[in-house]
Design a protein around this motif. Structure first.
Motif, mmCIF file in Angstrom:
data_model
loop_
_atom_site.group_PDB
_atom_site.id
_atom_site.type_symbol
_atom_site.label_atom_id
_atom_site.label_comp_id
_atom_site.label_asym_id
_atom_site.label_seq_id
_atom_site.Cartn_x
_atom_site.Cartn_y
_atom_site.Cartn_z
ATOM 1 N N TRP A 57 0.828 -1.203 0.000
ATOM 2 C CA TRP A 57 0.000 0.000 0.000
ATOM 3 C C TRP A 57 0.869 1.262 0.000
ATOM 4 O O TRP A 57 0.622 2.191 -0.760
ATOM 5 N N ALA A 61 0.748 3.540 -3.233
ATOM 6 C CA ALA A 61 -0.034 4.745 -2.967
ATOM 7 C C ALA A 61 0.805 5.985 -3.258
ATOM 8 O O ALA A 61 0.327 6.965 -3.864
ATOM 9 N N PHE A 184 -9.715 -2.858 3.344
ATOM 10 C CA PHE A 184 -9.298 -1.463 3.209
ATOM 11 C C PHE A 184 -8.163 -1.275 2.221
ATOM 12 O O PHE A 184 -8.209 -0.402 1.356
ATOM 13 N N TYR A 185 -7.093 -2.079 2.329
ATOM 14 C CA TYR A 185 -5.917 -1.879 1.498
ATOM 15 C C TYR A 185 -6.232 -2.092 0.021
ATOM 16 O O TYR A 185 -5.820 -1.310 -0.838
ATOM 17 N N VAL A 187 -9.250 -2.020 -1.490
ATOM 18 C CA VAL A 187 -10.230 -1.046 -1.973
ATOM 19 C C VAL A 187 -9.607 0.338 -2.138
ATOM 20 O O VAL A 187 -9.865 1.040 -3.126
ATOM 21 N N SER A 188 -8.770 0.750 -1.189
ATOM 22 C CA SER A 188 -8.164 2.078 -1.282
ATOM 23 C C SER A 188 -7.186 2.161 -2.454
ATOM 24 O O SER A 188 -7.133 3.181 -3.158
ATOM 25 N N LEU A 189 -6.409 1.110 -2.703
ATOM 26 C CA LEU A 189 -5.500 1.107 -3.844
ATOM 27 C C LEU A 189 -6.277 1.141 -5.153
ATOM 28 O O LEU A 189 -5.926 1.875 -6.089
ATOM 29 N N SER A 191 -9.269 2.320 -5.568
ATOM 30 C CA SER A 191 -9.934 3.622 -5.680
ATOM 31 C C SER A 191 -8.968 4.684 -6.191
ATOM 32 O O SER A 191 -9.312 5.502 -7.060
ATOM 33 N N LEU A 192 -7.756 4.677 -5.675
ATOM 34 C CA LEU A 192 -6.744 5.644 -6.119
ATOM 35 C C LEU A 192 -6.365 5.386 -7.576
ATOM 36 O O LEU A 192 -6.203 6.332 -8.362
#
Length: 238
Positions: A57, A61, A184-185, A187-189, A191-192
């Protein structure tokens, strides 16, 4: 060839490839150890929070966040959406690559990862394998830039990475397998990566002249900062 010096941008590509390869090899070793011994720190299920996911991440990120800003250390292929990298020419009607070619890339990618999703939901592979596939995609991404790109050669038919219509699809394609994991990890990656892709596509619709080498002189071979393509190497040999 004796006077050839690798460019800063090219050097960054090689550094990224080494980092990504080490992450993949390290993760593979941890996964094998976990499978053999039943012990270790590798991901056991989609809700676990091992250090490996945190490391992935942080690395990606930061890398994706940098794509939202102009940078001289980034490849010109992923920088052409910015106005500072636009050098207008006399051509006023840009002709981008065929949308059918981009559709073919998307269709092939969805088919490949759809098959991976089927394997995951039928319990043939686990979440750990999804992470390894993602990390392998990251290494393959650098191979495409540095050595050989099947999308460029067989589907897109673009001159080089600098003129590639889908250059900033890389992270979204890379993290596709993680969509099946959730958490979380992942989905957030994703999403970005999706946001970076969306900005890229919006810029193409609003400023198509920035993405065509006949209307943007910054994309011509003479302005290239990568210095990786075959055409450039042929000039060096002369």
């Amino acid at each position: 060839m004796s006077n050839y010096k690798i460019s800063r941008v090219s050097a960054m590509h090689y550094v990224k490839m080494v980092i990504r390869a080490l992450m993949f090899l390290g993760a593979t070793a941890l996964y094998i150890f976990k499978r053999i011994t039943g012990k270790g720190v590798f991901l056991e299920n989609s809700k676990a929070l091992p250090f490996l996911l945190i490391l992935i991440w942080i690395v990606y990120a930061i890398e994706m966040a940098c794509r939202f800003f102009p940078s001289k250390l980034e490849s010109p292929g992923c920088q052409k959406q910015f106005s500072r990298n636009f050098i207008p020419t006399e051509s006023k009607e840009p002709k981008l690559q065929s949308p059918w070619r981009t559709f073919a890339v998307a269709a092939a990618w969805f088919a490949l990862n759809g098959a991976i999703g089927v394997l995951y939901f039928t319990n043939i592979i686990d979440a750990g394998i999804l992470i390894l596939i993602t990390l392998a995609y990251g290494v393959c991404d650098m191979i495409c830039i540095l050595f050989f790109c099947p999308f460029q050669t067989w589907i897109m038919k673009n001159r080089c990475c600098t003129t590639c219509r889908i250059f900033n699809w890389d992270h979204l394609m890379m993290f596709t397998p993680m969509i099946f994991m959730g958490g979380f990890y992942a989905v957030s990656l994703l999403s970005l990566a999706f946001l970076a892709w969306l900005v890229w596509e919006v810029c193409i619709m609003m400023y198509p002249e920035r993405f065509w080498d006949k209307s943007n002189a910054a994309l011509k071979c003479s302005e290239c900062t990568d210095k990786l393509c075959t055409q450039y190497c042929q000039k060096l040999r002369k």
